[in-house]
Motif scaffolding. Structure first.
Motif, short mmCIF file in Angstrom:
data_model
loop_
_atom_site.label_atom_id
_atom_site.label_comp_id
_atom_site.label_asym_id
_atom_site.label_seq_id
_atom_site.Cartn_x
_atom_site.Cartn_y
_atom_site.Cartn_z
N GLY A 6 0.79 -1.21 0.00
CA GLY A 6 0.00 0.00 0.00
C GLY A 6 0.83 1.27 0.00
N ASP A 7 2.08 1.18 -0.33
CA ASP A 7 2.94 2.35 -0.31
C ASP A 7 3.91 2.25 -1.48
OD1 ASP A 7 4.08 4.69 0.63
OD2 ASP A 7 4.59 3.88 2.59
N ALA A 8 4.37 3.39 -1.93
CA ALA A 8 5.39 3.40 -2.98
C ALA A 8 6.66 2.78 -2.42
CB ALA A 8 5.65 4.81 -3.47
N MET A 9 7.35 2.03 -3.24
CA MET A 9 8.55 1.31 -2.81
C MET A 9 9.69 1.68 -3.74
SD MET A 9 9.26 -1.75 -0.88
CE MET A 9 7.59 -2.27 -0.81
N THR A 10 10.87 1.84 -3.16
CA THR A 10 12.07 2.09 -3.92
C THR A 10 13.10 1.02 -3.60
OG1 THR A 10 11.69 4.47 -3.76
CG2 THR A 10 13.91 3.77 -4.37
N VAL A 11 13.72 0.46 -4.62
CA VAL A 11 14.85 -0.44 -4.43
C VAL A 11 16.07 0.34 -4.89
CG1 VAL A 11 15.92 -2.61 -5.12
CG2 VAL A 11 13.46 -2.51 -4.75
N ARG A 12 17.04 0.46 -3.98
CA ARG A 12 18.22 1.28 -4.25
C ARG A 12 19.44 0.69 -3.56
NH1 ARG A 12 19.32 3.48 0.54
NH2 ARG A 12 17.64 4.02 1.96
N PRO A 13 20.64 1.12 -4.01
CA PRO A 13 21.84 0.68 -3.30
C PRO A 13 21.81 1.20 -1.86
CG PRO A 13 22.41 1.66 -5.42
CD PRO A 13 20.96 1.95 -5.18
N ALA A 14 22.27 0.37 -0.93
CA ALA A 14 22.32 0.77 0.48
C ALA A 14 23.44 1.78 0.69
CB ALA A 14 22.54 -0.45 1.36
N VAL A 15 23.25 2.63 1.68
CA VAL A 15 24.29 3.54 2.16
C VAL A 15 24.55 3.19 3.62
CG1 VAL A 15 23.80 5.37 0.50
CG2 VAL A 15 22.60 5.35 2.70
N ASP A 103 5.40 -12.37 -0.54
CA ASP A 103 4.47 -12.53 -1.68
C ASP A 103 4.02 -11.21 -2.29
OD1 ASP A 103 4.58 -15.36 -1.38
OD2 ASP A 103 3.11 -15.21 0.24
N THR A 104 4.85 -10.18 -2.21
CA THR A 104 4.52 -8.88 -2.80
C THR A 104 5.30 -8.58 -4.07
OG1 THR A 104 6.21 -7.70 -1.53
CG2 THR A 104 4.00 -7.89 -0.52
N GLY A 105 6.27 -9.43 -4.42
CA GLY A 105 7.15 -9.14 -5.54
C GLY A 105 8.42 -8.42 -5.11
N LEU A 106 8.49 -8.06 -3.85
CA LEU A 106 9.64 -7.34 -3.34
C LEU A 106 10.93 -8.16 -3.45
CD1 LEU A 106 10.88 -4.94 -1.83
CD2 LEU A 106 10.14 -6.01 0.29
N GLY A 107 10.86 -9.45 -3.13
CA GLY A 107 12.05 -10.29 -3.24
C GLY A 107 12.57 -10.34 -4.66
N PHE A 108 11.67 -10.44 -5.64
CA PHE A 108 12.09 -10.45 -7.04
C PHE A 108 12.73 -9.12 -7.42
CE2 PHE A 108 10.91 -14.21 -9.50
CZ PHE A 108 10.28 -14.96 -8.53
N ALA A 109 12.15 -8.02 -6.94
CA ALA A 109 12.72 -6.70 -7.25
C ALA A 109 14.12 -6.57 -6.65
CB ALA A 109 11.80 -5.60 -6.75
N LEU A 110 14.30 -7.03 -5.42
CA LEU A 110 15.62 -6.97 -4.79
C LEU A 110 16.63 -7.86 -5.51
CD1 LEU A 110 14.60 -6.96 -1.04
CD2 LEU A 110 16.08 -5.25 -2.14
N ALA A 111 16.22 -9.09 -5.82
CA ALA A 111 17.13 -10.01 -6.52
C ALA A 111 17.49 -9.45 -7.90
CB ALA A 111 16.50 -11.39 -6.65
N SER A 112 16.52 -8.89 -8.61
CA SER A 112 16.79 -8.32 -9.93
C SER A 112 17.80 -7.18 -9.84
CB SER A 112 15.49 -7.83 -10.57
OG SER A 112 14.64 -8.90 -10.85
#
Length: 180
Positions: A6-15, A103-112
């Motif tokens: 229910g929120d916008a999500m960003t996948v980015r390099p960690a700092v 089961d949100t697709g987050l794992g796939f986004a992180l792995a990609s």
């Protein structure tokens, strides 16, 4: 990326300033994923301070990606680097998300994101972790027949080696949104 959280999500390099939040996800995800597999005393005594110190050391080396909600709350991470085994060039060291993000697709986004540009990747996964094994297999990883036993808190846990060979474009086409 829009998630079913229910929120916008960003996948980015960690700092490095992400280290405490990554450590919090790491500790909680271990408890959620490994309860009943790893002895309870090990899970209950995971040190947030030691885990934070580890991520403060590791994040500056690169290869760590985080998934953050629009309020900057980190809900998952992935870590990749040189393989510790001779059978692959790279290794997916870790990918963890909070149980609320399963089961949100987050794992796939992180792995990609973590595997973008990589062509030969291996990983180790507990044999008795069917959720993780299904995830890796859906992503395209396959067991290569190698097994080893790791002793954690007196429990002997069998691990399986998985491998993935990608084309020059990086991560496979999963049909899920990219991390960009």
């Amino acid at each position: 990326m829009r998630s079913i959280l229910g929120d916008a999500m960003t996948v980015r390099p960690a700092v490095v300033t992400d280290a405490p939040a990554v450590a919090l996800v790491h500790v909680q995800a271990w408890k959620d994923a490994y309860r009943g597999l790893v002895p309870d005393e090990i899970l209950d005594n995971r040190s947030l301070e030691r885990c934070t110190a580890m991520w403060e050391r590791d994040i500056p080396n690169g290869g760590v990606w985080v998934a953050a909600l629009s309020n900057d709350k980190i809900v998952g991470f992935a870590s990749v680097g040189p393989s510790r085994e001779p059978d692959a060039e790279h290794e997916l060291y870790a990918i963890y998300v909070l149980a609320s993000a399963y089961d949100t697709g987050l794992g796939f986004a992180l792995a990609s994101a973590a595997l973008e540009g990589k062509t030969d990747v291996g990983l180790w996964v507990f044999e008795d972790n069917p959720r993780a094994r299904r995830f890796y297999e859906r992503f395209g990883f396959l067991p290569n027949g190698q097994v080893k036993t790791e002793t954690i808190g007196g429990a002997d846990l069998k691990e399986m080696r998985y491998r993935l060979t990608l084309g020059t474009t990086g991560a496979p086409n999963t049909g899920l949104p990219s991390h960009q």
